[in-house]
Write a protein that holds these residues in place. Sequence first.
Motif, PDB file in Angstrom:
ATOM      1  N   TYR A  35       0.839  -1.189   0.000  1.00 58.72           N
ATOM      2  CA  TYR A  35       0.000   0.000   0.000  1.00 58.72           C
ATOM      3  C   TYR A  35       0.878   1.244   0.000  1.00 58.72           C
ATOM      4  O   TYR A  35       2.001   1.224   0.501  1.00 58.72           O
ATOM      5  CB  TYR A  35      -0.887   0.036   1.257  1.00 58.72           C
ATOM      6  CG  TYR A  35      -1.979  -1.001   1.285  1.00 58.72           C
ATOM      7  CD1 TYR A  35      -1.702  -2.331   1.601  1.00 58.72           C
ATOM      8  CD2 TYR A  35      -3.303  -0.662   0.982  1.00 58.72           C
ATOM      9  CE1 TYR A  35      -2.710  -3.286   1.620  1.00 58.72           C
ATOM     10  CE2 TYR A  35      -4.312  -1.608   1.007  1.00 58.72           C
ATOM     11  CZ  TYR A  35      -4.002  -2.917   1.318  1.00 58.72           C
ATOM     12  OH  TYR A  35      -5.003  -3.853   1.337  1.00 58.72           O
ATOM     13  N   LYS A  36       0.297   2.336  -0.514  1.00 59.69           N
ATOM     14  CA  LYS A  36       0.963   3.636  -0.470  1.00 59.69           C
ATOM     15  C   LYS A  36       0.046   4.616   0.252  1.00 59.69           C
ATOM     16  O   LYS A  36      -1.167   4.654  -0.022  1.00 59.69           O
ATOM     17  CB  LYS A  36       1.255   4.164  -1.876  1.00 59.69           C
ATOM     18  CG  LYS A  36       1.861   5.570  -1.884  1.00 59.69           C
ATOM     19  CD  LYS A  36       2.032   6.088  -3.299  1.00 59.69           C
ATOM     20  CE  LYS A  36       2.599   7.507  -3.286  1.00 59.69           C
ATOM     21  NZ  LYS A  36       2.757   8.044  -4.660  1.00 59.69           N
ATOM     22  N   GLN A  37       0.629   5.395   1.153  1.00 58.93           N
ATOM     23  CA  GLN A  37      -0.137   6.421   1.865  1.00 58.93           C
ATOM     24  C   GLN A  37       0.535   7.758   1.634  1.00 58.93           C
ATOM     25  O   GLN A  37       1.660   7.995   2.076  1.00 58.93           O
ATOM     26  CB  GLN A  37      -0.207   6.105   3.368  1.00 58.93           C
ATOM     27  CG  GLN A  37      -1.062   7.066   4.164  1.00 58.93           C
ATOM     28  CD  GLN A  37      -1.205   6.650   5.625  1.00 58.93           C
ATOM     29  OE1 GLN A  37      -0.363   5.958   6.175  1.00 58.93           O
ATOM     30  NE2 GLN A  37      -2.291   7.069   6.270  1.00 58.93           N
ATOM     31  N   ARG A  38      -0.161   8.641   0.928  1.00 59.90           N
ATOM     32  CA  ARG A  38       0.361   9.988   0.711  1.00 59.90           C
ATOM     33  C   ARG A  38       0.241  10.772   2.003  1.00 59.90           C
ATOM     34  O   ARG A  38      -0.614  10.472   2.844  1.00 59.90           O
ATOM     35  CB  ARG A  38      -0.423  10.692  -0.389  1.00 59.90           C
ATOM     36  CG  ARG A  38      -0.248  10.087  -1.769  1.00 59.90           C
ATOM     37  CD  ARG A  38      -1.045  10.855  -2.806  1.00 59.90           C
ATOM     38  NE  ARG A  38      -0.981  10.241  -4.113  1.00 59.90           N
ATOM     39  CZ  ARG A  38      -0.032  10.472  -5.005  1.00 59.90           C
ATOM     40  NH1 ARG A  38       0.941  11.328  -4.718  1.00 59.90           N
ATOM     41  NH2 ARG A  38      -0.052   9.867  -6.178  1.00 59.90           N
ATOM     42  N   PRO A  43      -4.194   4.899   3.289  1.00 57.84           N
ATOM     43  CA  PRO A  43      -3.496   3.901   2.469  1.00 57.84           C
ATOM     44  C   PRO A  43      -4.301   3.514   1.234  1.00 57.84           C
ATOM     45  O   PRO A  43      -5.518   3.363   1.293  1.00 57.84           O
ATOM     46  CB  PRO A  43      -3.346   2.711   3.416  1.00 57.84           C
ATOM     47  CG  PRO A  43      -3.440   3.290   4.782  1.00 57.84           C
ATOM     48  CD  PRO A  43      -4.422   4.424   4.653  1.00 57.84           C
ATOM     49  N   VAL A  44      -3.586   3.327   0.132  1.00 58.98           N
ATOM     50  CA  VAL A  44      -4.192   2.907  -1.124  1.00 58.98           C
ATOM     51  C   VAL A  44      -3.502   1.631  -1.587  1.00 58.98           C
ATOM     52  O   VAL A  44      -2.275   1.562  -1.624  1.00 58.98           O
ATOM     53  CB  VAL A  44      -4.058   4.008  -2.201  1.00 58.98           C
ATOM     54  CG1 VAL A  44      -4.565   3.499  -3.548  1.00 58.98           C
ATOM     55  CG2 VAL A  44      -4.817   5.262  -1.793  1.00 58.98           C
ATOM     56  N   TYR A  87       5.215   3.830   2.288  1.00 61.21           N
ATOM     57  CA  TYR A  87       4.908   2.555   1.635  1.00 61.21           C
ATOM     58  C   TYR A  87       4.855   1.460   2.695  1.00 61.21           C
ATOM     59  O   TYR A  87       5.797   1.276   3.458  1.00 61.21           O
ATOM     60  CB  TYR A  87       5.957   2.235   0.570  1.00 61.21           C
ATOM     61  CG  TYR A  87       5.895   3.199  -0.595  1.00 61.21           C
ATOM     62  CD1 TYR A  87       6.557   4.427  -0.545  1.00 61.21           C
ATOM     63  CD2 TYR A  87       5.134   2.912  -1.723  1.00 61.21           C
ATOM     64  CE1 TYR A  87       6.479   5.328  -1.604  1.00 61.21           C
ATOM     65  CE2 TYR A  87       5.044   3.808  -2.783  1.00 61.21           C
ATOM     66  CZ  TYR A  87       5.724   5.017  -2.710  1.00 61.21           C
ATOM     67  OH  TYR A  87       5.628   5.906  -3.751  1.00 61.21           O
ATOM     68  N   PHE A  88       3.739   0.765   2.728  1.00 60.86           N
ATOM     69  CA  PHE A  88       3.530  -0.302   3.706  1.00 60.86           C
ATOM     70  C   PHE A  88       3.426  -1.650   3.007  1.00 60.86           C
ATOM     71  O   PHE A  88       2.725  -1.784   2.001  1.00 60.86           O
ATOM     72  CB  PHE A  88       2.213  -0.102   4.462  1.00 60.86           C
ATOM     73  CG  PHE A  88       2.182   1.078   5.387  1.00 60.86           C
ATOM     74  CD1 PHE A  88       1.594   2.265   4.997  1.00 60.86           C
ATOM     75  CD2 PHE A  88       2.723   0.980   6.662  1.00 60.86           C
ATOM     76  CE1 PHE A  88       1.553   3.352   5.847  1.00 60.86           C
ATOM     77  CE2 PHE A  88       2.687   2.066   7.529  1.00 60.86           C
ATOM     78  CZ  PHE A  88       2.105   3.252   7.114  1.00 60.86           C
ATOM     79  N   CYS A  89       4.096  -2.643   3.565  1.00 62.10           N
ATOM     80  CA  CYS A  89       3.790  -4.006   3.182  1.00 62.10           C
ATOM     81  C   CYS A  89       2.768  -4.539   4.178  1.00 62.10           C
ATOM     82  O   CYS A  89       2.713  -4.078   5.323  1.00 62.10           O
ATOM     83  CB  CYS A  89       5.036  -4.887   3.163  1.00 62.10           C
ATOM     84  SG  CYS A  89       5.818  -5.138   4.770  1.00 62.10           S
ATOM     85  N   ALA A  90       1.971  -5.492   3.736  1.00 61.06           N
ATOM     86  CA  ALA A  90       0.924  -6.036   4.599  1.00 61.06           C
ATOM     87  C   ALA A  90       0.771  -7.518   4.303  1.00 61.06           C
ATOM     88  O   ALA A  90       0.051  -7.904   3.369  1.00 61.06           O
ATOM     89  CB  ALA A  90      -0.397  -5.297   4.381  1.00 61.06           C
ATOM     90  N   GLY A 103       6.288   0.419   7.770  1.00 64.50           N
ATOM     91  CA  GLY A 103       6.280   1.447   6.736  1.00 64.50           C
ATOM     92  C   GLY A 103       7.643   2.063   6.461  1.00 64.50           C
ATOM     93  O   GLY A 103       8.506   2.111   7.336  1.00 64.50           O
ATOM     94  N   THR A 104       7.830   2.510   5.241  1.00 63.13           N
ATOM     95  CA  THR A 104       9.009   3.283   4.849  1.00 63.13           C
ATOM     96  C   THR A 104       8.528   4.617   4.310  1.00 63.13           C
ATOM     97  O   THR A 104       7.748   4.653   3.356  1.00 63.13           O
ATOM     98  CB  THR A 104       9.833   2.569   3.764  1.00 63.13           C
ATOM     99  OG1 THR A 104      10.375   1.358   4.290  1.00 63.13           O
ATOM    100  CG2 THR A 104      10.972   3.470   3.290  1.00 63.13           C
ATOM    101  N   ARG A 105       9.002   5.679   4.941  1.00 67.13           N
ATOM    102  CA  ARG A 105       8.589   7.017   4.519  1.00 67.13           C
ATOM    103  C   ARG A 105       9.589   7.536   3.505  1.00 67.13           C
ATOM    104  O   ARG A 105      10.784   7.652   3.798  1.00 67.13           O
ATOM    105  CB  ARG A 105       8.515   7.957   5.713  1.00 67.13           C
ATOM    106  CG  ARG A 105       7.921   9.315   5.406  1.00 67.13           C
ATOM    107  CD  ARG A 105       7.783  10.157   6.647  1.00 67.13           C
ATOM    108  NE  ARG A 105       6.917   9.522   7.625  1.00 67.13           N
ATOM    109  CZ  ARG A 105       6.674  10.018   8.833  1.00 67.13           C
ATOM    110  NH1 ARG A 105       7.241  11.136   9.203  1.00 67.13           N
ATOM    111  NH2 ARG A 105       5.889   9.380   9.670  1.00 67.13           N
ATOM    112  N   LEU A 106       9.089   7.831   2.303  1.00 69.58           N
ATOM    113  CA  LEU A 106       9.933   8.309   1.208  1.00 69.58           C
ATOM    114  C   LEU A 106       9.741   9.798   0.974  1.00 69.58           C
ATOM    115  O   LEU A 106       8.612  10.264   0.820  1.00 69.58           O
ATOM    116  CB  LEU A 106       9.599   7.544  -0.078  1.00 69.58           C
ATOM    117  CG  LEU A 106      10.282   8.041  -1.354  1.00 69.58           C
ATOM    118  CD1 LEU A 106      11.793   7.862  -1.276  1.00 69.58           C
ATOM    119  CD2 LEU A 106       9.719   7.334  -2.584  1.00 69.58           C
ATOM    120  N   LYS A 107      10.848  10.504   0.943  1.00 66.05           N
ATOM    121  CA  LYS A 107      10.822  11.910   0.545  1.00 66.05           C
ATOM    122  C   LYS A 107      11.658  12.059  -0.716  1.00 66.05           C
ATOM    123  O   LYS A 107      12.763  11.509  -0.796  1.00 66.05           O
ATOM    124  CB  LYS A 107      11.370  12.799   1.658  1.00 66.05           C
ATOM    125  CG  LYS A 107      10.418  12.965   2.813  1.00 66.05           C
ATOM    126  CD  LYS A 107      10.853  14.113   3.723  1.00 66.05           C
ATOM    127  CE  LYS A 107       9.805  14.339   4.811  1.00 66.05           C
ATOM    128  NZ  LYS A 107      10.166  15.455   5.712  1.00 66.05           N
TER     129      LYS A 107
END
Lengths: 110, 115
Positions: A35-38, A43-44, A87-90, A103-107
């Motif tokens: 999933y991606k969370q802006r 989460p999407v 970005y989350f794995c589930a 989660g990994t927070r990407l900038k």
Amino acid sequence: GQQVMQIPQYQHVQEGEDFTTYCNSSTTLSNIQWYKQRPGGHPVFLIQLVKSGEVKKQKRLTFQFGEAKKNSSLHITATQTTDVGTYFCAPESGTYKYIFGTGTRLKVLA
Amino acid sequence: GAGVSQSPSNKVTEKGKDVELRCDPISGHTALYWYRQSLGQGLEFLIYFQGNSAPDKSGLPSDRFSAERTGGSVSTLTIQRTQQEDSAVYLCASSARGGLGYGYTFGSGTRLTVV
């Protein structure tokens, strides 16, 4: 119980650089979702991986499921500012129940 | 509806008060989930409803938390005697076929602040 670790916790990249996040489990997984969370959003769902060694691509995103089904990765080629988010794995934990990784927070720096 | 709807979007409550959070899932989705997300943290599983089966309550942090799902559709998460550590965004998600292959569709969440 099942433990899921995602690394790195944070990642800053220059726009155009590649990015990879890893999800590691202490147990064998039946399947895993990503999933991606802006920022400020919810989460999407991006994708689900089921088979050992599976590789799936979505444009610049490549998802892999390890041969032993204990790890997974998400690789983004040539990051863009629109890739910013967490970005989350589930992995599935019990029937139809998914436990989210840390989660990994990407900038992405323009 | 077109998406998962949650209400209210924001809730500020005093410590010790009870709160109810509502989730209206996508029509036809048999599975409904509640997660909690503290600021900058991951998602903590709370409870899961699947059809007419008994809910999986294994993630509820204490007996102050309860949830119900009426008629296989709308769900309400109730927190009694709220504490400051309950402050978080409460996310509801629904899915068809338990999310297999399709993932969850999340609502926009309810941001709960306990003062």
